[in-house]
Design a protein around this motif. Sequence first.
Motif, PDB file in Angstrom:
ATOM      1  N   ASN A   1      26.731  35.879  46.479  1.00  0.00           N
ATOM      2  CA  ASN A   1      28.094  36.324  46.710  1.00  0.00           C
ATOM      3  C   ASN A   1      28.114  37.753  47.235  1.00  0.00           C
ATOM      4  N   PHE A   2      29.161  38.068  47.987  1.00  0.00           N
ATOM      5  CA  PHE A   2      29.329  39.425  48.477  1.00  0.00           C
ATOM      6  C   PHE A   2      29.696  40.329  47.303  1.00  0.00           C
ATOM      7  N   SER A   3      29.184  41.551  47.320  1.00  0.00           N
ATOM      8  CA  SER A   3      29.448  42.466  46.212  1.00  0.00           C
ATOM      9  C   SER A   3      30.611  43.418  46.483  1.00  0.00           C
ATOM     10  N   GLU A   4      31.042  43.541  47.747  1.00  0.00           N
ATOM     11  CA  GLU A   4      32.128  44.446  48.083  1.00  0.00           C
ATOM     12  C   GLU A   4      33.412  44.006  47.380  1.00  0.00           C
ATOM     13  N   LYS A   5      34.234  44.968  47.014  1.00  0.00           N
ATOM     14  CA  LYS A   5      35.463  44.662  46.258  1.00  0.00           C
ATOM     15  C   LYS A   5      36.734  44.844  47.071  1.00  0.00           C
ATOM     16  N   THR A   6      36.811  45.902  47.864  1.00  0.00           N
ATOM     17  CA  THR A   6      38.055  46.176  48.579  1.00  0.00           C
ATOM     18  C   THR A   6      38.089  45.420  49.909  1.00  0.00           C
ATOM     19  N   GLY A   7      39.296  45.223  50.407  1.00  0.00           N
ATOM     20  CA  GLY A   7      39.442  44.564  51.694  1.00  0.00           C
ATOM     21  C   GLY A   7      38.755  45.320  52.810  1.00  0.00           C
ATOM     22  N   GLN A   8      38.840  46.636  52.760  1.00  0.00           N
ATOM     23  CA  GLN A   8      38.201  47.457  53.788  1.00  0.00           C
ATOM     24  C   GLN A   8      36.679  47.308  53.738  1.00  0.00           C
ATOM     25  N   GLU A   9      36.100  47.320  52.544  1.00  0.00           N
ATOM     26  CA  GLU A   9      34.650  47.152  52.408  1.00  0.00           C
ATOM     27  C   GLU A   9      34.218  45.768  52.881  1.00  0.00           C
ATOM     28  N   LEU A  10      34.970  44.752  52.480  1.00  0.00           N
ATOM     29  CA  LEU A  10      34.632  43.388  52.894  1.00  0.00           C
ATOM     30  C   LEU A  10      34.727  43.245  54.406  1.00  0.00           C
ATOM     31  N   TYR A  11      35.788  43.775  54.985  1.00  0.00           N
ATOM     32  CA  TYR A  11      35.934  43.693  56.444  1.00  0.00           C
ATOM     33  C   TYR A  11      34.751  44.371  57.124  1.00  0.00           C
ATOM     34  N   ALA A  12      34.415  45.575  56.681  1.00  0.00           N
ATOM     35  CA  ALA A  12      33.336  46.343  57.311  1.00  0.00           C
ATOM     36  C   ALA A  12      31.990  45.637  57.216  1.00  0.00           C
ATOM     37  N   ASN A  13      31.709  44.985  56.105  1.00  0.00           N
ATOM     38  CA  ASN A  13      30.391  44.404  55.893  1.00  0.00           C
ATOM     39  C   ASN A  13      30.296  42.911  56.143  1.00  0.00           C
TER      40      ASN A  13
ATOM     41  N   ALA B   1      52.082  40.122  50.401  1.00  0.00           N
ATOM     42  CA  ALA B   1      50.673  40.089  50.009  1.00  0.00           C
ATOM     43  C   ALA B   1      50.244  38.707  49.537  1.00  0.00           C
ATOM     44  N   VAL B   2      49.005  38.363  49.866  1.00  0.00           N
ATOM     45  CA  VAL B   2      48.354  37.153  49.364  1.00  0.00           C
ATOM     46  C   VAL B   2      47.757  37.510  48.010  1.00  0.00           C
ATOM     47  N   THR B   3      47.882  36.619  47.038  1.00  0.00           N
ATOM     48  CA  THR B   3      47.321  36.856  45.698  1.00  0.00           C
ATOM     49  C   THR B   3      46.092  36.001  45.470  1.00  0.00           C
ATOM     50  N   ALA B   4      45.342  36.359  44.455  1.00  0.00           N
ATOM     51  CA  ALA B   4      44.184  35.553  44.067  1.00  0.00           C
ATOM     52  C   ALA B   4      44.630  34.151  43.666  1.00  0.00           C
TER      53      ALA B   4
ATOM     54  N   PRO C   1      32.481  29.093  56.808  1.00  0.00           N
ATOM     55  CA  PRO C   1      33.346  29.241  55.629  1.00  0.00           C
ATOM     56  C   PRO C   1      32.804  30.310  54.676  1.00  0.00           C
ATOM     57  N   VAL C   2      32.985  31.573  55.031  1.00  0.00           N
ATOM     58  CA  VAL C   2      32.430  32.674  54.245  1.00  0.00           C
ATOM     59  C   VAL C   2      33.097  32.817  52.880  1.00  0.00           C
ATOM     60  N   GLY C   3      34.241  32.201  52.693  1.00  0.00           N
ATOM     61  CA  GLY C   3      34.936  32.272  51.413  1.00  0.00           C
ATOM     62  C   GLY C   3      34.161  31.654  50.267  1.00  0.00           C
ATOM     63  N   LYS C   4      33.175  30.828  50.587  1.00  0.00           N
ATOM     64  CA  LYS C   4      32.321  30.253  49.539  1.00  0.00           C
ATOM     65  C   LYS C   4      31.509  31.335  48.845  1.00  0.00           C
ATOM     66  N   MET C   5      31.366  32.480  49.519  1.00  0.00           N
ATOM     67  CA  MET C   5      30.579  33.581  48.970  1.00  0.00           C
ATOM     68  C   MET C   5      31.458  34.715  48.461  1.00  0.00           C
ATOM     69  N   MET C   6      32.764  34.432  48.281  1.00  0.00           N
ATOM     70  CA  MET C   6      33.712  35.440  47.803  1.00  0.00           C
ATOM     71  C   MET C   6      34.534  34.881  46.650  1.00  0.00           C
ATOM     72  N   SER C   7      34.960  35.783  45.795  1.00  0.00           N
ATOM     73  CA  SER C   7      35.882  35.404  44.727  1.00  0.00           C
ATOM     74  C   SER C   7      37.291  35.303  45.309  1.00  0.00           C
ATOM     75  N   ASP C   8      38.198  34.751  44.550  1.00  0.00           N
ATOM     76  CA  ASP C   8      39.599  34.675  44.980  1.00  0.00           C
ATOM     77  C   ASP C   8      40.167  36.073  45.207  1.00  0.00           C
ATOM     78  N   ASP C   9      39.805  37.014  44.350  1.00  0.00           N
ATOM     79  CA  ASP C   9      40.266  38.403  44.511  1.00  0.00           C
ATOM     80  C   ASP C   9      39.751  39.016  45.811  1.00  0.00           C
ATOM     81  N   GLN C  10      38.492  38.755  46.142  1.00  0.00           N
ATOM     82  CA  GLN C  10      37.918  39.309  47.363  1.00  0.00           C
ATOM     83  C   GLN C  10      38.600  38.744  48.604  1.00  0.00           C
ATOM     84  N   ILE C  11      38.846  37.440  48.605  1.00  0.00           N
ATOM     85  CA  ILE C  11      39.504  36.825  49.758  1.00  0.00           C
ATOM     86  C   ILE C  11      40.904  37.402  49.914  1.00  0.00           C
TER      87      ILE C  11
END
Length: 137
Positions: free
Chosen positions: A40-52, A127-130, A99-109
């Motif tokens: 799973n991806f370890s980034e937490k924020t939307g900006q971090e996830l987008y960047a990586n 806003a989209v929620t978990a 389908p990269v969402g398989k590697m993310m939590s609901d919060d990350q997506i």
Amino acid sequence: MTQQPKHSLGLVAATALVTAFSATVALADSAGATFSDGDNFSEKTGQELYANVCQACHMDQGQGAVGAGKYPALAKNVNLEAGGYPVFVILHGLKGMPPVGKMMSDDQIAAVVNYVRTNFGNDYKDAVTAEDVAGSR
């Protein structure tokens, strides 16, 4: 009579491996890339996830790209108006996007969807929620 090489094949292979590994680390460091631990991806924020996760294809300002494939622009993208659309694409993939969402939590997506929907010239404030993401899995 054959001549013996001055260096053993094992030494040459080890040198090549160390050189290749060092170059890979240098490239990753210079690009500012971070590596996640496990599946799973370890980034937490939307900006971090987008960047990586997203930026490599969709580019730094969400402008998209054409090259080995066509990566649609996320900047000023009317398809992002409905928050469920990018959630679906991240979870299930679309055309060339895995389908990269398989590697993310609901919060990350939810975080990366909300980031994209409020940046790059997009101004979608609902806003989209978990919980929304969980309902789409």
